[in-house]
Scaffold this motif. Structure first.
Motif, PDB file in Angstrom:
ATOM      1  N   GLU A  59       2.506  -5.732   9.238  1.00  0.00           N
ATOM      2  CA  GLU A  59       1.546  -5.690  10.089  1.00  0.00           C
ATOM      3  C   GLU A  59       2.218  -6.690  11.461  1.00  0.00           C
ATOM      4  O   GLU A  59       1.501  -7.095  12.238  1.00  0.00           O
ATOM      5  CB  GLU A  59       0.343  -6.417   9.412  1.00  0.00           C
TER       6      GLU A  59
ATOM      7  N   PRO B  78       2.010   5.639  15.021  1.00  0.00           N
ATOM      8  CA  PRO B  78       1.857   5.558  13.597  1.00  0.00           C
ATOM      9  C   PRO B  78       2.220   6.788  12.792  1.00  0.00           C
ATOM     10  O   PRO B  78       1.727   7.008  11.535  1.00  0.00           O
ATOM     11  CB  PRO B  78       0.606   5.121  13.226  1.00  0.00           C
TER      12      PRO B  78
ATOM     13  N   ARG C 257      -4.415  -9.712   8.927  1.00  0.00           N
ATOM     14  CA  ARG C 257      -3.993  -8.585   8.222  1.00  0.00           C
ATOM     15  C   ARG C 257      -2.621  -8.818   7.408  1.00  0.00           C
ATOM     16  O   ARG C 257      -2.074  -7.862   6.909  1.00  0.00           O
ATOM     17  CB  ARG C 257      -3.815  -7.342   9.117  1.00  0.00           C
TER      18      ARG C 257
ATOM     19  N   GLN D  45       2.267  -3.781   0.752  1.00  0.00           N
ATOM     20  CA  GLN D  45       0.957  -4.329  -0.064  1.00  0.00           C
ATOM     21  C   GLN D  45       1.052  -5.908  -0.290  1.00  0.00           C
ATOM     22  O   GLN D  45       0.766  -6.390  -1.557  1.00  0.00           O
ATOM     23  CB  GLN D  45       0.785  -3.556  -1.297  1.00  0.00           C
TER      24      GLN D  45
ATOM     25  N   PRO E 133      -3.595   1.130  -4.950  1.00  0.00           N
ATOM     26  CA  PRO E 133      -2.605   1.581  -5.829  1.00  0.00           C
ATOM     27  C   PRO E 133      -1.524   0.714  -5.764  1.00  0.00           C
ATOM     28  O   PRO E 133      -1.223  -0.114  -4.811  1.00  0.00           O
ATOM     29  CB  PRO E 133      -2.241   2.775  -5.191  1.00  0.00           C
TER      30      PRO E 133
ATOM     31  N   PRO F 114       2.179   2.921  -2.420  1.00  0.00           N
ATOM     32  CA  PRO F 114       1.563   3.723  -1.746  1.00  0.00           C
ATOM     33  C   PRO F 114       1.807   5.245  -2.275  1.00  0.00           C
ATOM     34  O   PRO F 114       3.059   5.468  -2.628  1.00  0.00           O
ATOM     35  CB  PRO F 114       1.930   3.505  -0.221  1.00  0.00           C
TER      36      PRO F 114
ATOM     37  N   ARG G  58      -7.749 -11.293   5.813  1.00  0.00           N
ATOM     38  CA  ARG G  58      -8.502 -10.741   6.775  1.00  0.00           C
ATOM     39  C   ARG G  58      -8.540 -10.895   8.187  1.00  0.00           C
ATOM     40  O   ARG G  58      -8.610 -10.154   9.075  1.00  0.00           O
ATOM     41  CB  ARG G  58     -10.343 -11.114   6.155  1.00  0.00           C
TER      42      ARG G  58
ATOM     43  N   ARG H 142       4.803  -0.519  15.314  1.00  0.00           N
ATOM     44  CA  ARG H 142       3.651  -0.558  16.126  1.00  0.00           C
ATOM     45  C   ARG H 142       3.895  -1.212  17.759  1.00  0.00           C
ATOM     46  O   ARG H 142       3.566  -0.514  18.588  1.00  0.00           O
ATOM     47  CB  ARG H 142       2.366  -1.218  15.556  1.00  0.00           C
TER      48      ARG H 142
ATOM     49  N   GLN I 140       9.156  -0.588   2.309  1.00  0.00           N
ATOM     50  CA  GLN I 140       8.505   0.522   3.121  1.00  0.00           C
ATOM     51  C   GLN I 140       8.841   0.499   4.667  1.00  0.00           C
ATOM     52  O   GLN I 140       8.297   0.841   5.754  1.00  0.00           O
ATOM     53  CB  GLN I 140       6.870   0.626   3.196  1.00  0.00           C
TER      54      GLN I 140
ATOM     55  N   MET J 260      -1.794  -6.526   4.197  1.00  0.00           N
ATOM     56  CA  MET J 260      -2.853  -5.029   4.219  1.00  0.00           C
ATOM     57  C   MET J 260      -2.011  -4.238   4.668  1.00  0.00           C
ATOM     58  O   MET J 260      -2.269  -3.127   4.740  1.00  0.00           O
ATOM     59  CB  MET J 260      -3.703  -5.356   5.178  1.00  0.00           C
ATOM     60  N   GLY J 261      -0.288  -4.168   4.732  1.00  0.00           N
ATOM     61  CA  GLY J 261       0.460  -3.140   5.201  1.00  0.00           C
ATOM     62  C   GLY J 261       0.974  -2.502   4.221  1.00  0.00           C
ATOM     63  O   GLY J 261       0.401  -2.634   2.828  1.00  0.00           O
ATOM     64  N   ARG J 262       2.168  -1.573   4.520  1.00  0.00           N
ATOM     65  CA  ARG J 262       2.439  -0.606   3.373  1.00  0.00           C
ATOM     66  C   ARG J 262       3.201  -1.358   2.212  1.00  0.00           C
ATOM     67  O   ARG J 262       3.289  -0.868   1.109  1.00  0.00           O
ATOM     68  CB  ARG J 262       3.341   0.226   4.160  1.00  0.00           C
TER      69      ARG J 262
END
Lengths: 379, 556
Positions: free
Chosen positions: B476, B81, B502, B509, B540, B543, B499, B35, B50, B505-507
């Motif tokens: 993130e 993205p 982040r 996990q 999951p 991903p 929260r 990003r 990932q 919260m990324g790929r």
């Protein structure tokens, strides 16, 4: 942390309503303590849809509540306005976007249902329009071939709840509000003209007590012998990895449970009220795989391009249901204890309900006839 | 020679090469942009991080380390993205009831040392066994097999693995691979996606053999392309016979690094240095060395040979040093190695392998609610099990490194024990002799492993080597400074930190940042490091594309 022994106001519930109430009361010059359990539920697990039009899920599930929903409907456009005001006040970018909301129909019958709904909503002051397929595809080309038409509600939108909650929390702290997290309330007692609040971190006395604990409010009001039948409804949520801007609107379905929206950073959040459950002695909100399959299957049916996007995470949010209407105002029989629980789509209503609660506490006009919202209706 | 196209360039392919391997051989180490616009390449090399996502024939978010190269493919670098391909027709909605259901007597999850031996012993006892693995070729990380067509087995370790895989194939164990197990909801309810189709699996007994993945090493520059885990570099070589670069630095803690440095050197790499965080052999570790020799003389000898072989090749082995920074120079990656006295050694290399220990892949066990305890010596969660390898969830067994690191030989013994016991639960006869032998072996392997850890004991830096702009969360792109800012306000719980920042919260996990954050919160807030200290396990488990999750029908 230890709690102050004495404070003007204790707000129980550190979600969107509790923090909004605390912010307004503190602006009025009162000392405020917010107590929060720190559970991953309610505001913390919310996905950030800003709902305005009536959700077909509620209409189907709770037909007896339609009257209540319609009474409260004018609150929703104002609630979106309160969110916009909050963003301006906090000078915070939490990706708030009034992008419009689409409720899609897959056939003529569903379209007719939406048309009727739109007429009632328009009569109540909502900015809604019916779109035939060709008009719809002009503004929402991401929708699949299965979609027949939609109702567009211009004032709906979305925001990033993680950013919004953080921004509000920081602002509230900067105003001098004390927030006690991971703190559990064990008892509430009326003492003299005020209240004694017993918690896992000790006791605190206050002049004014506000119950703003979403689904947990009923259990708290019971300490004061007031019935408020709040029910926690665990709901399934999904989020994908990020992708380029794809879904512009808040998308819902006339006949099936789905909400779709894309966050500013590109992730697509998929929900719509599929059931989850509470697990174990801590009642941890837990995902049901059947909901995951059903919810995602519907999502790629409505927006086919979601098919190749990967699911990153699922969780169970917790919605508060009562009777479709806010519970707001002084507790029956108590001059200095108040309740602030929004009606359906509580996160959308949060900042507005917080402001209204603070107005009521300060003896100001909340700007809406809140008499039907009194908890006395449950007595 | 065949080839595929990458960003318009022709990339030659040798048999058995993954996309990542073929690209590395062609000097393409930067595979996508994040990003913030930073380049990334292979980090874990095993499908966890990932970071090596590329677009293949228009399908975005494909892991270059997991996809085989094939002639004619069009591979493109992904900018954040990414973009989903246009399509206007979605599949008809289904319900979970539409999915095909499989009901093996025993489900084995993971085809490494532990899983293969569990499947084999259960099958020998007469049970109906389904084994699933993420990779197309079973063998796991220890037995890491040479990809088909890439060449003969390299050494005894690969031959041993090949024999085990062949035994399993011949035994009648059903194998589903490559398959993503993304849902573990109860001891008898799993969801797996294989060949673009999802199955519901309702086994009577389950054996988890999920292994481990390498720990992150957050120092300045650790996310630069060319900096990868030692395991990733080993996979490139052992599976694809590919060296990612000519000049390679190997830095880490533990014997795997010594082994891989030798393997890469034998393969033609110029190993510019090996850095080991432990103090090295000396008076202090004499006892551990002796215990090692007694409990596993063959392995101990091999270990000593590794050190001698490095010497023989003229490779500098720096004990008691660790890599503290990497920067991109004009002529390569410039690494800083620092010893206990704070003296720095500067080394230039084209690729860097980092092997600072492992984290157990315990997501499935935790999702099922199996109890875990924190092990202070190992520095990670350990699954609570009976002597028969059963977890606290009835009918769920767990073996190998996923339960807490124990090494491949121990995983094999544990697999045997679990397989025999699970089959016994189904009424099959129990081979008491084999069970007793496996238990005796296990005892010895555990003694060996314990001595090995003492020998390679080294201090954990946590986040102390980070500078303000070092990423503590790769996915993130959360910097140490951003984490500090989030922690400055109150004593947020791990869920609240997630929260606010982040992180998790990324790929990946939270697989990389999760354990780091738990240790950091324990250090800074005094929070207990129990199983509740971690991110709540949520599906999951990997991903998976939405269209594959909800596909009940025939493969596309």
């Amino acid at each position: 942390m230890s709690l102050p022994s004495d404070i003007d106001v204790v707000v129980i519930g550190g979600g969107i309503v509790g923090l909004s109430t605390a912010r307004a009361l503190s602006t009025d010059g009162r000392g405020v303590l917010v107590i929060d359990e720190g559970r991953n539920a309610g505001t913390n697990a919310n996905a950030g849809s800003l709902h305005v039009q009536m959700q077909s899920r509620f209409l189907r599930m709770y037909p007896d509540q339609i009257g209540n929903l319609e009474y409260s409907l004018p609150l929703y456009p104002r609630a979106v306005g309160a969110w916009q005001q909050l963003a301006r006040d906090l000078k915070a970018d939490f990706e708030l976007k009034i992008s419009g909301g689409l409720m899609v129909a897959e056939d003529a019958a569903q379209f007719a249902f939406l048309k009727e709904k739109a007429e009632r909503e328009r009569a109540l002051g909502l900015d809604v329009h019916m779109l035939e397929r060709n008009e719809l595809m002009a503004i929402a080309p991401y929708l699949g071939d299965a979609i027949y038409g939609a109702e567009l509600c211009v004032t709906e939108g979305k925001l990033n709840p993680l950013l919004a909650n953080s921004a509000l929390r920081r602002a509230v702290l900067a105003q001098g509000v004390v927030i006690a997290t991971e703190t559990i309330v064990s008892a509430l007692e009326q003492r003299d003209a005020g209240y004694l609040v017993s918690t896992s971190r000790g006791q605190v006395r206050c002049k004014t007590l506000v119950l703003a604990a979403g689904a947990g409010t009923g259990a708290l009001s019971a300490h004061l012998s007031v019935v408020i039948p709040t029910v926690a409804e665990p709901l399934h949520m999904n989020v994908t990895e990020a992708t380029s801007p794809l879904i512009l609107h808040l998308v819902q379905h006339a006949d099936r449970m789905i909400t779709l929206k894309q966050l500013g950073a590109g992730q697509v959040v998929i929900g719509g009220g599929w059931p989850a459950r509470f697990e174990g002695p801590q009642a941890f909100p837990t995902v049901e795989p059947d909901s995951l399959i059903g919810n995602l299957s519907l999502a790629q049916h409505v927006v086919p391009r979601l098919s190749r996007l990967r699911l990153i995470r699922t969780w169970a949010g917790v919605n508060t249901t009562c009777d479709g209407q806010c519970v707001l105002g002084a507790l029956p029989g108590h001059a200095n204890a108040f309740v602030a629980v929004p009606g359906d789509a509580g996160y959308t209503l949060g900042p507005l309900v917080g402001d209204m609660a603070a107005a009521i506490i300060a003896g100001r006009d909340p700007g809406f006839d809140v008499r039907p919202f009194s908890a006395s209706r449950f007595a | 020679m065949s080839h595929f196209r990458f960003e318009g360039r022709e990339i030659s392919i040798r048999p058995g090469q993954t996309i990542a391997a073929a690209l590395a051989e062609a000097g393409e180490l930067a595979l996508r942009d994040t990003r913030s616009g930073a380049p990334r390449g292979v980090w874990c090399g095993m499908g966890v991080c990932q970071d090596c996502l590329v677009t293949i024939d228009g399908e975005e978010n494909m892991r270059a380390c997991m996809v085989k190269s094939a002639p004619g493919l069009t591979v493109t670098r992904q900018a954040f993205p990414g973009q989903t391909a246009a399509r206007s027709i979605g599949a008809k909605p289904i319900t979970a009831g539409d999915l095909q259901e499989l009901t093996p007597e025993i489900l084995v999850i993971g085809g490494g040392a532990g899983g293969l031996s569990a499947a084999l012993s259960a099958r020998f006892a007469g049970a109906d066994v389904l084994l699933i693995d993420e990779r197309s070729v079973a063998g796991g990380q220890y037995y890491k097999q040479t990809a088909e067509g890439a060449g003969p087995p390299l050494d005894r370790q690969q031959r041993e693995g090949a024999a085990l895989v062949a035994d399993v194939m011949a035994s009648g164990v059903q194998i589903m691979a490559p398959a993503d197990l993304w849902g573990a909801y109860a001891a008898d309810l799993f969801f797996v996606t294989h060949n673009h189709q999802t199955y519901r699996i309702k086994p009577r007994q389950v054996i988890l053999a999920t292994g481990a993945y390498e720990r992150p090493w957050p120092v300045p520059g650790w996310t630069l392309p060319g900096v990868m885990t030692t395991g990733a570099m080993q996979t490139l070589w052992r599976s694809s016979r590919t060296l990612p670069a000519k000049r390679i630095l190997v830095a880490g803690n533990g014997p795997l690094n010594l082994q891989v440095a030798n393997e890469l050197a034998a393969g033609g790499a110029n190993i510019v240095a090996v850095s080991e965080a432990a103090a090295g052999p000396g008076l202090r570790t004499l006892g551990s060395g002796l215990a090692l020799a007694l409990s596993g003389p063959a392995l101990a000898l091999e270990g000593a040979k590794l050190v001698l072989a490095l010497k023989g090749r003229g490779i500098a082995l720096h004990w008691a040093t660790r890599l503290v920074a990497v920067e991109q120079g004009l002529t390569g990656l410039r690494a800083t190695l620092r010893n206990q006295l704070g003296q720095d050694i500067f080394v230039e290399a084209d690729a860097i392998a980092l092997g600072y220990g492992f984290s157990p892949a315990n997501e499935i066990a935790r999702a099922l609610g199996a109890e875990h305890r924190h092990d202070h010596d190992k520095g990670h969660l350990v699954c609570v099990r009976t002597a028969e390898m059963e977890t606290t969830v009835p009918n769920v067994f767990a073996v190998g490194d996923g339960c807490g690191l124990g090494g491949a030989p121990a995983a094999r013994s544990e697999g045997l024990i679990a397989g025999i016991t699970a089959a016994g639960r189904l009424g099959r006869s129990v081979n008491v002799t084999a069970l007793a032998a496996a238990n005796a072996d296990l005892k010895r392997h555990r003694r060996f492993q314990k001595a090995l850890w003492r020998l390679f004991d080294a201090p954990e830096p946590g986040l102390s080597l980070c500078s303000a702009d070092t990423l503590v969360c790769r996915c993130e792109e959360v910097t140490k400074a951003a984490l500090d800012a989030a922690l400055a306000d109150g004593s947020p719980s791990i869920a609240e930190v997630k929260r606010r920042t982040r992180m998790g919260m990324g790929r990946c996990q939270g697989r990389n940042c999760g354990p780091l954050l738990v240790a950091h919160l324990a250090e800074t807030q005094g929070r207990p490091m129990d199983e509740h200290a971690y991110f709540a396990p949520r599906g999951p488990l990997k991903p998976v594309a939405i269209g594959d999750i909800v596909s009940a029908g025939k493969p596309r």
